[in-house]
Design a protein around this motif. Structure first.
Motif, short mmCIF file in Angstrom:
data_model
loop_
_atom_site.label_atom_id
_atom_site.label_comp_id
_atom_site.label_asym_id
_atom_site.label_seq_id
_atom_site.Cartn_x
_atom_site.Cartn_y
_atom_site.Cartn_z
N ILE A 138 48.99 29.92 44.32
CA ILE A 138 50.45 29.92 44.18
C ILE A 138 51.04 29.08 45.30
N ASN A 139 52.27 28.66 45.09
CA ASN A 139 53.01 27.99 46.16
C ASN A 139 53.49 29.04 47.13
N ASN A 140 54.00 28.62 48.25
CA ASN A 140 54.38 29.53 49.32
C ASN A 140 55.77 30.12 49.07
N SER A 141 55.90 30.91 47.97
CA SER A 141 57.19 31.55 47.70
C SER A 141 56.95 32.86 46.96
N PHE A 142 57.87 33.80 47.16
CA PHE A 142 57.77 35.09 46.50
C PHE A 142 58.06 34.96 45.01
N GLU A 143 58.95 34.04 44.64
CA GLU A 143 59.27 33.83 43.22
C GLU A 143 58.04 33.34 42.46
N ASP A 144 57.28 32.45 43.06
CA ASP A 144 56.06 31.95 42.41
C ASP A 144 55.03 33.08 42.30
N LYS A 190 55.75 36.32 41.93
CA LYS A 190 56.20 37.18 40.83
C LYS A 190 55.89 36.56 39.48
N GLN A 191 56.12 35.26 39.36
CA GLN A 191 55.88 34.58 38.09
C GLN A 191 54.38 34.57 37.76
N THR A 192 53.55 34.31 38.74
CA THR A 192 52.10 34.32 38.53
C THR A 192 51.62 35.71 38.16
N LEU A 193 52.15 36.72 38.82
CA LEU A 193 51.77 38.10 38.52
C LEU A 193 52.19 38.50 37.11
N SER A 194 53.36 38.09 36.68
CA SER A 194 53.82 38.47 35.34
C SER A 194 53.10 37.71 34.23
N ASN A 195 52.56 36.53 34.53
CA ASN A 195 51.88 35.72 33.50
C ASN A 195 50.37 35.92 33.46
N ASN A 196 49.79 36.54 34.47
CA ASN A 196 48.34 36.65 34.56
C ASN A 196 47.94 38.11 34.38
N ASN A 197 47.37 38.45 33.19
CA ASN A 197 47.00 39.84 32.89
C ASN A 197 45.87 40.33 33.79
N LYS A 198 44.91 39.48 34.09
CA LYS A 198 43.80 39.88 34.96
C LYS A 198 44.30 40.22 36.36
N LEU A 199 45.23 39.42 36.88
CA LEU A 199 45.81 39.68 38.19
C LEU A 199 46.63 40.97 38.18
N GLN A 200 47.31 41.24 37.07
CA GLN A 200 48.07 42.50 36.95
C GLN A 200 47.14 43.70 37.04
N GLN A 201 46.00 43.63 36.32
CA GLN A 201 45.04 44.74 36.36
C GLN A 201 44.46 44.91 37.76
N GLU A 202 44.12 43.78 38.42
CA GLU A 202 43.61 43.87 39.79
C GLU A 202 44.66 44.45 40.73
N PHE A 203 45.92 44.12 40.49
CA PHE A 203 47.01 44.61 41.33
C PHE A 203 47.19 46.11 41.15
N ARG A 204 47.02 46.60 39.91
CA ARG A 204 47.11 48.04 39.67
C ARG A 204 45.95 48.79 40.34
N ASP A 205 44.74 48.21 40.26
CA ASP A 205 43.56 48.88 40.82
C ASP A 205 43.56 48.89 42.35
N ASN A 206 43.77 47.73 42.93
CA ASN A 206 43.74 47.61 44.39
C ASN A 206 44.70 46.48 44.79
N PRO A 207 45.95 46.81 45.13
CA PRO A 207 46.94 45.77 45.41
C PRO A 207 46.57 44.88 46.61
N ILE A 208 45.97 45.45 47.63
CA ILE A 208 45.64 44.66 48.82
C ILE A 208 44.56 43.63 48.49
N GLN A 209 43.54 44.05 47.76
CA GLN A 209 42.49 43.12 47.39
C GLN A 209 43.03 42.04 46.43
#
Length: 108
Positions: free
Chosen positions: A5-11, A13-32
């Motif tokens: 991602i680029n160095n911004s919070f908006e990017d 959020k957009q990457t997190l909302s568009n990437n299902n695998k990243l969403q699942q990883e975020f639910r399981d272990n947000p820090i990792q």
């Protein structure tokens, strides 16, 4: 796999909302999940800023050195020694900054 991602919070959020695998990883272990994201700095994403800064430092160095040479050749123009010291300090600082920008980073 690292997500870039680029160095911004908006990017982020957009990457997190568009990437299902990243969403699942975020639910399981947000820090990792956050650690698995590669953040690009503005220097990596916008090369024109980097080029402009290098160009300005180079022009400052060349301008000051050329000016001091021209002034030293004209004997009728006398400069205060403090002014010459200031010009030397400015050009020395610009050379140091330029060297710092162009040197490779230790982790690459």
């Amino acid at each position: 796999m690292k997500t870039t991602i680029n160095n911004s919070f908006e990017d982020f959020k957009q990457t997190l909302s568009n990437n299902n695998k990243l969403q699942q990883e975020f639910r399981d272990n947000p820090i990792q999940a956050v650690n698995s994201i590669e953040v690009k700095t503005p220097k990596e994403t916008d090369t024109w800023i980097y080029r402009i800064i290098v160009l300005m430092f180079g022009l400052a160095i060349i301008g000051i050195i050329t000016g001091l040479i021209i002034l030293s050749l004209h004997k009728e123009i006398t400069l205060n020694e403090q002014l010459i010291t200031i010009f030397t300090a400015i050009s020395s600082g610009a050379i140091g900054a330029l060297a710092g920008l162009l040197a490779p980073s230790p982790n690459k």
